[in-house]
Design a protein around this motif. Sequence first.
Motif, mmCIF file in Angstrom:
data_model
loop_
_atom_site.group_PDB
_atom_site.id
_atom_site.type_symbol
_atom_site.label_atom_id
_atom_site.label_comp_id
_atom_site.label_asym_id
_atom_site.label_seq_id
_atom_site.Cartn_x
_atom_site.Cartn_y
_atom_site.Cartn_z
ATOM 1 N N ILE A 220 0.845 -1.211 0.000
ATOM 2 C CA ILE A 220 0.000 0.000 0.000
ATOM 3 C C ILE A 220 0.872 1.249 0.000
ATOM 4 C CG2 ILE A 220 -1.615 1.330 1.381
ATOM 5 C CD1 ILE A 220 -2.932 -1.326 2.212
ATOM 6 N N LEU A 221 1.935 1.268 0.833
ATOM 7 C CA LEU A 221 2.806 2.445 0.900
ATOM 8 C C LEU A 221 3.563 2.657 -0.405
ATOM 9 C CD1 LEU A 221 4.290 2.171 4.512
ATOM 10 C CD2 LEU A 221 2.324 3.481 3.733
ATOM 11 N N ASN A 222 4.062 1.577 -1.031
ATOM 12 C CA ASN A 222 4.791 1.724 -2.290
ATOM 13 C C ASN A 222 3.893 2.287 -3.386
ATOM 14 O OD1 ASN A 222 7.156 0.736 -1.163
ATOM 15 N ND2 ASN A 222 6.704 -1.398 -1.756
ATOM 16 N N TYR A 223 2.651 1.854 -3.429
ATOM 17 C CA TYR A 223 1.743 2.362 -4.460
ATOM 18 C C TYR A 223 1.342 3.821 -4.171
ATOM 19 C CZ TYR A 223 -2.069 2.420 -7.828
ATOM 20 O OH TYR A 223 -2.892 2.717 -8.904
ATOM 21 N N ALA A 224 1.117 4.134 -2.911
ATOM 22 C CA ALA A 224 0.716 5.513 -2.550
ATOM 23 C C ALA A 224 1.852 6.513 -2.760
ATOM 24 C CB ALA A 224 0.262 5.554 -1.093
ATOM 25 N N ALA A 225 3.118 6.049 -2.675
ATOM 26 C CA ALA A 225 4.252 6.960 -2.763
ATOM 27 C C ALA A 225 4.444 7.519 -4.168
ATOM 28 C CB ALA A 225 5.519 6.235 -2.318
ATOM 29 N N GLN A 226 3.975 6.835 -5.236
ATOM 30 C CA GLN A 226 4.199 7.320 -6.596
ATOM 31 C C GLN A 226 3.345 8.544 -6.955
ATOM 32 O OE1 GLN A 226 3.097 4.280 -9.499
ATOM 33 N NE2 GLN A 226 1.449 3.540 -8.158
ATOM 34 N N PHE A 227 2.385 8.921 -6.115
ATOM 35 C CA PHE A 227 1.561 10.121 -6.362
ATOM 36 C C PHE A 227 2.097 11.365 -5.633
ATOM 37 C CE2 PHE A 227 -1.307 6.399 -6.463
ATOM 38 C CZ PHE A 227 -1.682 6.460 -7.785
ATOM 39 N N VAL A 228 3.131 11.172 -4.801
ATOM 40 C CA VAL A 228 3.659 12.293 -4.014
ATOM 41 C C VAL A 228 4.309 13.326 -4.932
ATOM 42 C CG1 VAL A 228 5.361 12.963 -2.274
ATOM 43 C CG2 VAL A 228 4.000 10.867 -1.973
ATOM 44 N N GLY A 229 3.892 14.568 -4.796
ATOM 45 C CA GLY A 229 4.443 15.662 -5.592
ATOM 46 C C GLY A 229 3.987 15.678 -7.027
ATOM 47 N N VAL A 230 3.061 14.799 -7.415
ATOM 48 C CA VAL A 230 2.618 14.704 -8.802
ATOM 49 C C VAL A 230 1.163 15.142 -8.950
ATOM 50 C CG1 VAL A 230 2.263 13.141 -10.743
ATOM 51 C CG2 VAL A 230 4.256 12.857 -9.268
ATOM 52 N N VAL A 231 0.306 14.636 -8.116
ATOM 53 C CA VAL A 231 -1.131 14.930 -8.228
ATOM 54 C C VAL A 231 -1.476 16.062 -7.262
ATOM 55 C CG1 VAL A 231 -3.464 13.977 -8.048
ATOM 56 C CG2 VAL A 231 -1.562 12.523 -8.827
ATOM 57 N N PRO A 232 -2.129 17.135 -7.760
ATOM 58 C CA PRO A 232 -2.477 18.242 -6.871
ATOM 59 C C PRO A 232 -3.718 17.939 -6.061
ATOM 60 C CG PRO A 232 -3.228 18.726 -9.075
ATOM 61 C CD PRO A 232 -2.474 17.421 -9.168
ATOM 62 N N TYR A 233 -3.888 18.738 -5.034
ATOM 63 C CA TYR A 233 -5.099 18.634 -4.227
ATOM 64 C C TYR A 233 -6.270 19.209 -5.011
ATOM 65 C CZ TYR A 233 -8.475 19.280 -0.474
ATOM 66 O OH TYR A 233 -9.599 19.234 0.317
ATOM 67 N N GLY A 234 -7.430 18.579 -4.879
ATOM 68 C CA GLY A 234 -8.651 19.048 -5.519
ATOM 69 C C GLY A 234 -9.819 18.257 -4.989
ATOM 70 N N ASN A 235 -10.908 18.293 -5.766
ATOM 71 C CA ASN A 235 -12.114 17.560 -5.360
ATOM 72 C C ASN A 235 -12.203 16.173 -6.003
ATOM 73 O OD1 ASN A 235 -13.133 19.670 -3.743
ATOM 74 N ND2 ASN A 235 -13.962 20.713 -5.565
ATOM 75 N N GLY A 236 -11.197 15.815 -6.813
ATOM 76 C CA GLY A 236 -11.284 14.553 -7.550
ATOM 77 C C GLY A 236 -10.761 13.354 -6.786
ATOM 78 N N ASN A 237 -10.878 12.204 -7.451
ATOM 79 C CA ASN A 237 -10.374 10.944 -6.908
ATOM 80 C C ASN A 237 -9.653 10.149 -7.982
ATOM 81 O OD1 ASN A 237 -12.600 10.278 -8.466
ATOM 82 N ND2 ASN A 237 -13.439 8.776 -7.009
ATOM 83 N N ASP A 238 -8.976 10.911 -8.919
ATOM 84 C CA ASP A 238 -8.264 10.276 -10.014
ATOM 85 C C ASP A 238 -6.986 11.077 -10.249
ATOM 86 O OD1 ASP A 238 -7.674 9.969 -13.123
ATOM 87 O OD2 ASP A 238 -8.838 8.211 -12.476
ATOM 88 N N PRO A 239 -5.863 10.409 -10.477
ATOM 89 C CA PRO A 239 -4.601 11.133 -10.660
ATOM 90 C C PRO A 239 -4.577 11.999 -11.915
ATOM 91 C CG PRO A 239 -4.305 8.800 -11.100
ATOM 92 C CD PRO A 239 -5.668 8.947 -10.507
ATOM 93 N N SER A 240 -5.389 11.727 -12.917
ATOM 94 C CA SER A 240 -5.441 12.587 -14.097
ATOM 95 C C SER A 240 -6.171 13.905 -13.817
ATOM 96 C CB SER A 240 -6.123 11.845 -15.251
ATOM 97 O OG SER A 240 -7.465 11.515 -14.899
ATOM 98 N N ASP A 241 -6.838 13.992 -12.703
ATOM 99 C CA ASP A 241 -7.561 15.227 -12.343
ATOM 100 C C ASP A 241 -6.973 15.826 -11.066
ATOM 101 O OD1 ASP A 241 -9.369 17.258 -11.982
ATOM 102 O OD2 ASP A 241 -10.952 15.958 -11.218
#
Length: 327
Positions: A220-241
């Motif tokens: 779980i931690l390895n998968y969650a770490a690849q979004f750090v610094g890449v996906v901004p905060y917003g109202n979505g639940n998808d890395p493309s948004d």
Amino acid sequence: MTSTTPARAVERLHVVTPATTLAQTSGAAPTASASTTPRPSRGGGGRHVALSPRAARRAARLEDDRWTASAEDERRHIDLVPVKRPSAKRGKGSFAKRAKPFATLGVMTLATGLFVSVSMPAAAAGVDVDAATGGAIPSAATMQSVSYSVPSTATAAPFTRDGYGATSQEELDASAAAAAAAAAQAAAAESASASASSSASASSGRTFPAPNVARSGEAILNYAAQFVGVVPYGNGNDPSDSFACDGYVQYVFAAFGVSLPRGAGAQAASGVQISASEAVAGDLLYWPEGHIAIYDGNGGMYDSPDWGRYVQHRLTIWGDPVYIRIP
């Protein structure tokens, strides 16, 4: 010989004939008689006047003493000429200097009389007088208030001169409103551009493959770490948004086949509350104020924090969260 007359000084002039020889004869009649009228000198340089009484007595005494002169010589005589004392010359402009104070006084008197003649009628009329100009200043009691009314339909005439005109107030207001609208549109466009660029940078050239391992804390931690610094905060639940805090947790757990609802409180209710000492990597941290994160098992957490920031890995835990374990 020196002689003085009353209140005057006299000048002594000597006229001496050349080679005068005086001889005294005794017991003989004088060959030349003395006269009280002096003879002019042969040199012609002397100035002669009538003898004073004292000089006349002197001449008579000479006759009594029986003094005679030779035939070729002339009788020696004395001219007494009155001399006037030279008066002190007055300097040029002395009269003007003495008359200057009187002239100044006259000018001042004339100015005072003129001022009084001008101010007396105004003073008699009960009007103040301006000391600088001498003009009359109406008092407040004599002044009348005048009011004007402008019709509501009246419009200001446009001002033009030499091909140029003045800008009206309506034109100024319209220009200010247009500038404000343009600034608002520019800000909105900039915000949309930033959001689009963030989304594009999050999805461009990046792929987030699903984990091919069973669910565990480390996976779980390895998968969650690849979004750090890449996906901004917003109202979505998808890395493309974008990721909200609950959208981030929902997307990570869905990769391992676990379906969680949206909302931090609903996700916390889907699990079991445990103590902090029991918590391990992959458990959840819930703040009743409305935030949720993934515990890293070492005193830190992964979460999507707030607007303007990206998914991050924090090394410390803030506040006093509730520890939740998803079955």
